[in-house]
Design a protein around this motif. Structure first.
Motif, PDB file in Angstrom:
ATOM      1  N   LYS A 159      35.212   6.862  19.023  1.00  0.00           N
ATOM      2  CA  LYS A 159      34.365   6.874  17.834  1.00  0.00           C
ATOM      3  C   LYS A 159      34.602   5.623  16.993  1.00  0.00           C
ATOM      4  CE  LYS A 159      33.000  11.193  18.584  1.00  0.00           C
ATOM      5  NZ  LYS A 159      31.598  11.524  18.933  1.00  0.00           N
ATOM      6  N   ARG A 160      33.610   5.282  16.176  1.00  0.00           N
ATOM      7  CA  ARG A 160      33.757   4.138  15.274  1.00  0.00           C
ATOM      8  C   ARG A 160      34.586   4.547  14.061  1.00  0.00           C
ATOM      9  NH1 ARG A 160      31.954  -0.878  14.053  1.00  0.00           N
ATOM     10  NH2 ARG A 160      31.735  -1.393  11.834  1.00  0.00           N
ATOM     11  N   MET A 161      35.472   3.671  13.632  1.00  0.00           N
ATOM     12  CA  MET A 161      36.226   3.908  12.405  1.00  0.00           C
ATOM     13  C   MET A 161      35.270   3.949  11.218  1.00  0.00           C
ATOM     14  SD  MET A 161      39.745   1.703  12.843  1.00  0.00           S
ATOM     15  CE  MET A 161      39.031   0.264  13.644  1.00  0.00           C
ATOM     16  N   GLU A 219      29.804   3.775  21.080  1.00  0.00           N
ATOM     17  CA  GLU A 219      29.537   2.382  20.720  1.00  0.00           C
ATOM     18  C   GLU A 219      28.161   1.941  21.214  1.00  0.00           C
ATOM     19  OE1 GLU A 219      31.603  -2.048  20.964  1.00  0.00           O
ATOM     20  OE2 GLU A 219      32.482  -0.382  22.082  1.00  0.00           O
ATOM     21  N   HIS A 220      27.250   1.686  20.282  1.00  0.00           N
ATOM     22  CA  HIS A 220      25.876   1.264  20.607  1.00  0.00           C
ATOM     23  C   HIS A 220      25.205   2.274  21.546  1.00  0.00           C
ATOM     24  CE1 HIS A 220      27.051  -2.357  18.629  1.00  0.00           C
ATOM     25  NE2 HIS A 220      27.825  -2.762  19.601  1.00  0.00           N
ATOM     26  N   HIS A 228      39.566  -3.483  12.586  1.00  0.00           N
ATOM     27  CA  HIS A 228      41.003  -3.491  12.351  1.00  0.00           C
ATOM     28  C   HIS A 228      41.562  -4.680  13.124  1.00  0.00           C
ATOM     29  CE1 HIS A 228      45.038  -1.324  13.510  1.00  0.00           C
ATOM     30  NE2 HIS A 228      45.236  -2.222  12.559  1.00  0.00           N
ATOM     31  N   VAL A 229      41.930  -5.749  12.400  1.00  0.00           N
ATOM     32  CA  VAL A 229      42.415  -6.975  13.026  1.00  0.00           C
ATOM     33  C   VAL A 229      43.770  -7.331  12.436  1.00  0.00           C
ATOM     34  CG1 VAL A 229      42.003  -9.430  13.429  1.00  0.00           C
ATOM     35  CG2 VAL A 229      40.071  -7.842  13.392  1.00  0.00           C
ATOM     36  N   SER A 276      37.184  -1.972  16.490  1.00  0.00           N
ATOM     37  CA  SER A 276      36.405  -1.227  15.497  1.00  0.00           C
ATOM     38  C   SER A 276      36.266   0.246  15.870  1.00  0.00           C
ATOM     39  CB  SER A 276      34.998  -1.826  15.372  1.00  0.00           C
ATOM     40  OG  SER A 276      35.053  -3.172  14.971  1.00  0.00           O
ATOM     41  N   TYR A 277      36.546   0.570  17.129  1.00  0.00           N
ATOM     42  CA  TYR A 277      36.440   1.943  17.635  1.00  0.00           C
ATOM     43  C   TYR A 277      37.825   2.431  18.029  1.00  0.00           C
ATOM     44  CZ  TYR A 277      31.404   1.228  17.716  1.00  0.00           C
ATOM     45  OH  TYR A 277      30.102   0.988  17.351  1.00  0.00           O
TER      46      TYR A 277
END
Length: 218
Positions: free
Chosen positions: A106-108, A91-92, A116-117, A145-146
């Protein structure tokens, strides 16, 4: 007593209120000596992985958390707190985590909505005291998101399907991670936190008990 790690990241009050509702002594603290004396420790978290790890570093909490886990005491990471249990995150940039569970964050990927909310259904991968009385299809609340990619699939106790398999609950010895927010997941979330309390109590007494009694509001 359950100690919630206070490092300036995460909704401590809602987590604390959930445990208080279950009849547990709970305190939010950044005092390493308090954490090390606790029966169970909760590592919450929202926001960016690197920033959160830096806050732990600035407050000199990384070594105490690792020491706590090395002593075989129950440690629960929630949302970002779960991700921080792993070795690394992308992430970043590349960031080192606590290294308590082997794997990476990892990022999706995909054209579907990220982050994903919302509510999603748990699918148990195996039986474990942490998912006692949790039924297939019970829903919990996610915001992320990860996601975690464990090196060893056997640490995954439950997952969800969000256009790919997302580990939702991971357990390695006494180290536990929940990618969702149990404190925002209604009765299912409270059941999971109650199971964590029973997990602590069983470890202390060598047998299973219903809960730890007493109250302390943070």
């Amino acid at each position: 007593m359950i100690a919630i790690v206070d490092y300036g990241v995460g909704n401590l009050r809602s987590v604390g209120q959930a445990f208080t509702h279950l009849g547990v002594d709970v305190i939010a603290t950044d005092d390493a000596s308090v954490l090390l004396r606790a029966d169970g420790v909760v590592l919450p978290g929202v926001g960016a992985f690197g920033d959160a790890m830096n806050q732990l570093r600035v407050r000199e909490l990384i070594t105490p958390i690792k020491q706590y886990a090395a002593e075989g005491k129950p440690l629960l990471g929630i949302c970002l707190g779960m991700q921080m249990l792993f070795d690394t995150s992308e992430e970043h940039g590349e960031h080192a985590g606590l290294g308590l569970i082997s794997g990476s964050i990892k990022r999706m990927q995909g054209t579907h909505k990220i982050p994903h909310v919302g509510w999603n259904q748990l699918e148990k991968s195996r039986e474990h005291p942490l998912v006692k009385d949790i039924k297939m299809g019970d829903s919990v609340y996610f915001v992320h998101s990860y996601y975690a990619i464990p090196d060893h699939q056997q640490v995954v106790v439950a997952s969800v399907d969000y256009y790919q398999e997302i580990p939702a609950i991971v357990v390695q010895d006494q180290v536990i991670g929940m990618q969702f927010h149990p404190e925002k997941s209604s009765t299912v979330g409270l059941q999971l936190l109650s199971n964590f309390i029973a997990f602590i109590d069983r470890g202390e007494r060598g047998e299973e008990h219903d809960c730890i009694t007493g109250h302390r509001l943070i």
